[in-house]
Design an enzyme around this catalytic site. Structure first.
Site, PDB file in Angstrom:
ATOM      1  N   HIS A   1      60.773   3.001  14.686  1.00  0.00           N
ATOM      2  CA  HIS A   1      60.048   4.276  14.614  1.00  0.00           C
ATOM      3  C   HIS A   1      60.121   4.888  13.219  1.00  0.00           C
ATOM      4  O   HIS A   1      60.936   5.787  12.986  1.00  0.00           O
ATOM      5  CB  HIS A   1      60.702   5.281  15.568  1.00  0.00           C
ATOM      6  CG  HIS A   1      60.420   5.053  17.010  1.00  0.00           C
ATOM      7  ND1 HIS A   1      59.248   5.447  17.610  1.00  0.00           N
ATOM      8  CD2 HIS A   1      61.171   4.487  17.986  1.00  0.00           C
ATOM      9  CE1 HIS A   1      59.290   5.140  18.895  1.00  0.00           C
ATOM     10  NE2 HIS A   1      60.445   4.551  19.158  1.00  0.00           N
TER      11      HIS A   1
ATOM     12  N   CYS B   1      56.588   1.071  18.604  1.00  0.00           N
ATOM     13  CA  CYS B   1      57.267   1.031  19.913  1.00  0.00           C
ATOM     14  C   CYS B   1      56.297   0.767  21.069  1.00  0.00           C
ATOM     15  O   CYS B   1      55.681  -0.273  21.110  1.00  0.00           O
ATOM     16  CB  CYS B   1      58.071   2.314  20.093  1.00  0.00           C
ATOM     17  SG  CYS B   1      59.425   2.122  21.282  1.00  0.00           S
TER      18      CYS B   1
ATOM     19  N   GLU C   1      58.259   7.056  12.029  1.00  0.00           N
ATOM     20  CA  GLU C   1      57.954   8.498  12.147  1.00  0.00           C
ATOM     21  C   GLU C   1      59.202   9.318  12.479  1.00  0.00           C
ATOM     22  O   GLU C   1      59.199  10.538  12.378  1.00  0.00           O
ATOM     23  CB  GLU C   1      56.831   8.731  13.175  1.00  0.00           C
ATOM     24  CG  GLU C   1      57.240   8.683  14.640  1.00  0.00           C
ATOM     25  CD  GLU C   1      57.364   7.275  15.202  1.00  0.00           C
ATOM     26  OE1 GLU C   1      57.383   6.292  14.428  1.00  0.00           O
ATOM     27  OE2 GLU C   1      57.477   7.157  16.449  1.00  0.00           O
TER      28      GLU C   1
END
Lengths: 222, 75
Positions: free
Chosen positions: A194, A86, A196
């Site tokens: 993302h 990002c 994560e």
């Protein structure tokens, strides 16, 4: 295995990234943007998502010139791993560490939802635990994720298989549906989605966890 | 010394914000708006003796992202 996560004023995914790194087995330090050196023997550096410097001037522009940026570049030049989701991807393009730029989404809207990503290239530590062509579900949350570059650069990325991920259905206008780009040595990965945020069952999906496990496995076998 | 730097998206780079403004103008009844490009104007207050080459370096290194933007300096 050691990792570091850079923290800029306005970063908001730094702790998520650290949790994912730690879950994959990395001893992880947080590094403030005013530092000029990374911790010794760091294998992996995370450049987190968020709104570094409030997106002033251009997304990632100020962070790319912050004191820690020179150490980040030196780490990549040494062949260290860098993972930049990002805003991190925006920062790396602004720093010239990855080609291209991220423009405002074609629909002008901030988009926050889970999207399908096709794994395009498995010849990298980040993607080694996926199958080529596999579709994974990973959240996006951005306003400037419309990847663009000149025709020559796009042709080179496609030709050298440096596109790690493409959107199954491009949500933001990105050229050729490009969602994530690898450096020529395949040790730097920038991507708008993302992983994560899809690394723990509580996230609602764990398709992103294999990315971090892949880097850990590459370091263990090295 | 005041210097103005105008930063615009390069020709050929789609400007979705400019397009949105163009649509809005059309919807308001302003006919004949064939294109809108939106950029930014940066005013610098510089010490005397700062050269155009200095300002060019500022543009190349920070003020513009030359992958997608062009700039014009007005000294």
């Amino acid at each position: 295995m050691k990792a570091a996560v850079l923290v800029f004023p306005g970063s908001n995914c730094d702790r998520d990234l650290a949790i994912a790194f730690r879950a994959a087995g990395f001893e992880t330090a947080m590094v403030w943007h005013k530092e000029t050196e990374l911790p010794a023997d760091v294998d992996l550096v995370g450049v987190p998502g968020g709104f570094s410097y409030g997106d002033y001037l251009r997304c990632g522009a100020i962070a790319a010139r912050s004191p820690i940026a020179a150490a980040l570049k030196a780490h990549a030049d040494r062949g260290g791993f860098v993972f930049a989701p990002c805003n991190g991807f925006q920062i790396l393009t602004e720093a010239g560490m990855l080609p291209g730029a991220l423009l405002r989404n074609a629909g002008l809207k901030y988009i926050c939802r889970t999207v399908g990503l096709r794994v395009e290239e498995t010849e990298s530590a980040f993607t080694s635990r996926y199958d080529r062509g596999q579709v994974i579900d990973v959240p996006i949350a951005h306003h400037e994720g419309n990847y663009t570059a000149d025709d020559e650069t796009i042709a080179r990325l496609n030709g050298e298989n440096l596109v790690a991920f493409r959107y199954v259905a491009t949500p933001n206008g990105a050229t050729d549906g490009i969602a994530g780009v690898l450096s020529p040595n395949r040790r730097v990965l920038g991507m708008m989605p993302h992983p994560e945020r899809a690394a723990d069952p509580l996230h609602g999906g764990t398709d992103g966890a294999a990315l971090f496990a892949g880097v850990a496995a590459a370091l263990v076998s090295a | 010394m005041k210097v103005k730097v105008t930063v615009m998206l390069k020709t050929g780079v789609l400007d979705p914000q400019g397009e949105a403004v163009r649509h809005a103008l059309g919807a308001m009844g302003f006919d004949g708006v064939e294109g809108v490009r939106q950029g930014k104007l940066i005013e610098l207050d510089l010490a005397e003796g700062t050269t155009e080459a200095d300002v060019t370096a500022m543009c190349e290194k920070l003020l513009a992202n030359t992958v997608i933007e062009s700039y014009a300096i007005e000294m």
